[in-house]
Design a protein around this motif. Sequence first.
Motif, short mmCIF file in Angstrom:
data_model
loop_
_atom_site.label_atom_id
_atom_site.label_comp_id
_atom_site.label_asym_id
_atom_site.label_seq_id
_atom_site.Cartn_x
_atom_site.Cartn_y
_atom_site.Cartn_z
N SER A 15 72.74 -55.84 -2.56
CA SER A 15 72.34 -53.99 -2.08
C SER A 15 72.62 -53.64 -2.84
O SER A 15 73.54 -53.19 -2.34
CB SER A 15 71.89 -54.37 -0.59
OG SER A 15 71.53 -53.00 -0.02
N LEU A 16 72.43 -52.24 -3.50
CA LEU A 16 72.81 -52.02 -4.78
C LEU A 16 74.14 -51.93 -5.56
O LEU A 16 75.18 -51.81 -5.32
CB LEU A 16 73.40 -50.34 -3.62
CG LEU A 16 71.77 -49.68 -3.33
CD1 LEU A 16 72.13 -48.98 -2.52
CD2 LEU A 16 70.46 -48.98 -4.40
N VAL A 17 74.38 -53.71 -6.06
CA VAL A 17 75.34 -54.14 -6.17
C VAL A 17 75.28 -54.30 -7.95
O VAL A 17 76.58 -54.03 -8.31
CB VAL A 17 75.28 -55.61 -5.20
CG1 VAL A 17 77.12 -56.12 -6.26
CG2 VAL A 17 76.12 -54.97 -4.04
N LEU A 18 74.00 -55.09 -8.24
CA LEU A 18 73.95 -55.52 -9.87
C LEU A 18 74.08 -54.47 -10.26
O LEU A 18 74.64 -54.26 -11.50
CB LEU A 18 72.28 -56.04 -9.74
CG LEU A 18 72.30 -56.59 -11.22
CD1 LEU A 18 73.14 -58.38 -11.44
CD2 LEU A 18 70.87 -57.01 -11.37
N ASN A 19 73.62 -52.93 -10.14
CA ASN A 19 73.57 -51.71 -10.78
C ASN A 19 75.51 -51.06 -11.18
O ASN A 19 75.62 -50.29 -11.38
CB ASN A 19 73.06 -50.47 -10.55
CG ASN A 19 73.43 -50.89 -8.95
OD1 ASN A 19 72.51 -51.32 -8.05
ND2 ASN A 19 73.74 -49.46 -8.21
N LEU A 26 66.13 -64.59 -2.48
CA LEU A 26 67.02 -63.36 -2.81
C LEU A 26 67.15 -61.89 -2.54
O LEU A 26 65.59 -61.63 -2.59
CB LEU A 26 67.72 -63.43 -4.47
CG LEU A 26 68.95 -61.97 -4.98
CD1 LEU A 26 69.93 -62.27 -4.28
CD2 LEU A 26 68.48 -62.46 -6.32
N PHE A 27 68.02 -60.86 -1.65
CA PHE A 27 67.26 -59.93 -1.86
C PHE A 27 67.37 -59.18 -2.41
O PHE A 27 68.96 -58.82 -2.15
CB PHE A 27 67.59 -59.59 0.46
CG PHE A 27 66.93 -57.70 0.67
CD1 PHE A 27 65.48 -56.96 0.28
CD2 PHE A 27 68.12 -57.48 1.10
CE1 PHE A 27 65.47 -56.35 0.60
CE2 PHE A 27 67.51 -55.69 1.40
CZ PHE A 27 66.79 -55.45 1.37
N LEU A 28 67.12 -58.20 -3.14
CA LEU A 28 67.72 -57.31 -4.85
C LEU A 28 67.21 -55.63 -4.20
O LEU A 28 66.24 -55.35 -3.92
CB LEU A 28 67.49 -57.96 -5.38
CG LEU A 28 67.65 -56.76 -7.03
CD1 LEU A 28 69.51 -57.25 -6.92
CD2 LEU A 28 66.68 -57.89 -7.90
N VAL A 29 67.73 -55.53 -4.55
CA VAL A 29 67.92 -53.82 -4.17
C VAL A 29 68.59 -53.06 -5.20
O VAL A 29 69.65 -53.39 -5.43
CB VAL A 29 68.77 -53.00 -2.72
CG1 VAL A 29 67.34 -51.32 -2.34
CG2 VAL A 29 67.99 -54.25 -1.40
N LEU A 30 67.63 -51.79 -5.70
CA LEU A 30 68.27 -51.35 -6.91
C LEU A 30 68.30 -49.81 -6.48
O LEU A 30 66.91 -49.67 -6.25
CB LEU A 30 67.36 -51.87 -8.27
CG LEU A 30 68.44 -53.26 -8.78
CD1 LEU A 30 67.05 -53.92 -10.11
CD2 LEU A 30 69.37 -53.15 -9.09
N PRO A 31 68.40 -48.61 -7.48
CA PRO A 31 68.33 -47.39 -7.32
C PRO A 31 66.87 -47.42 -8.33
O PRO A 31 66.52 -48.26 -9.14
CB PRO A 31 69.10 -46.64 -8.23
CG PRO A 31 70.34 -47.90 -8.06
CD PRO A 31 69.67 -48.83 -8.43
N PHE A 68 70.27 -48.97 -17.45
CA PHE A 68 70.23 -49.50 -17.11
C PHE A 68 69.62 -50.97 -17.95
O PHE A 68 68.04 -50.71 -18.14
CB PHE A 68 69.30 -49.86 -16.34
CG PHE A 68 69.64 -50.88 -14.73
CD1 PHE A 68 70.74 -50.92 -14.28
CD2 PHE A 68 68.19 -51.69 -15.18
CE1 PHE A 68 70.57 -52.22 -13.17
CE2 PHE A 68 68.82 -53.20 -14.39
CZ PHE A 68 69.24 -53.23 -13.29
N ALA A 69 70.45 -52.41 -17.86
CA ALA A 69 69.75 -53.61 -18.54
C ALA A 69 70.45 -54.54 -17.77
O ALA A 69 71.35 -54.54 -17.74
CB ALA A 69 70.05 -53.58 -20.12
N ILE A 70 69.76 -55.40 -17.92
CA ILE A 70 69.56 -57.25 -17.80
C ILE A 70 70.07 -57.65 -19.49
O ILE A 70 68.74 -57.31 -19.84
CB ILE A 70 69.45 -57.79 -16.82
CG1 ILE A 70 69.39 -56.87 -15.34
CG2 ILE A 70 69.87 -59.14 -16.61
CD1 ILE A 70 68.06 -56.83 -14.43
#
Length: 289
Positions: free
Chosen positions: A173-177, A212-217, A284-286
Amino acid sequence: MAPKGKNKKLKSLSHGRPPTAKPSRAISSKASRTLIRSHHALEKSKAQALAEGNAVLATSLQHQIDAQGGLERYQRASLQGQSHERGGDSSKILMEWLQPLVPALKNHAANDMSLRLLEIGALSVSNACSRSKLFDIERIDLKSQAEGIKQQDFMERPLPKDGSEQFDILSLSLVLNFVPDAAGKGKMLLRTLEFLKEPKYLEDHGEFLPALFLVLPASCVTNSRYMDEAKLEAIMESIGYVNTRKKLSNKLVYYLWRMASSVSRPATSFKKAEVRSGKDRNNFAIVLK
């Protein structure tokens, strides 16, 4: 505060998460958003300068970070931005989605067979998942700010030796960004697969787990030059995830991705290619190779 000079952790997370203690002085919503955006931009530029071996520029950027209050002021703004008044505990959404499983989860807990949850970037030991008492929870963060949260970089966490060290759910949660480069984000997503149990277990939970619980802006998928929901879904499917739940709010986007299969490498490469034009887009990109 990040040290000056080269830092290998720049390829994972660039800094810690906000502390759990309430800040003594609140700042306005607008001011906190401005500070957070500026801090992220400076940290990203510093990471790029270090990657290019430009120590002079990296030092200059660190001075700018220090001048606006450094990590401490950024953490205060981030914590305020995640307060109850401004969105609150994201794990409440996860608990809502898992509601159909609650009877089974209670039965597991009563028989000391609670599902295992790894919370990456944990802020609190008393969020909705913790209060439910339905999970065996392990919490990690780059800079632990509370008892019960282990200080650890997920990208350096030892890989599980067997299924007993794997998890039923990972919370990101609010980590990947926070990962400063696009390739690092891709590596983090791939790494989550190593920590989830095999998809064939617990057939009665198969619709949801392992997950996987994923939270992003929200802006990461609604206003990025290089990412939209279709591309994110294609990336996730290429590494073995299937979307089971989604919620978009004004500020955040929440996903529950079920791991349908575990892959060692993505079936398709994804580059940093433009999907939207416009000068007001974010970057933002992956990237998956």
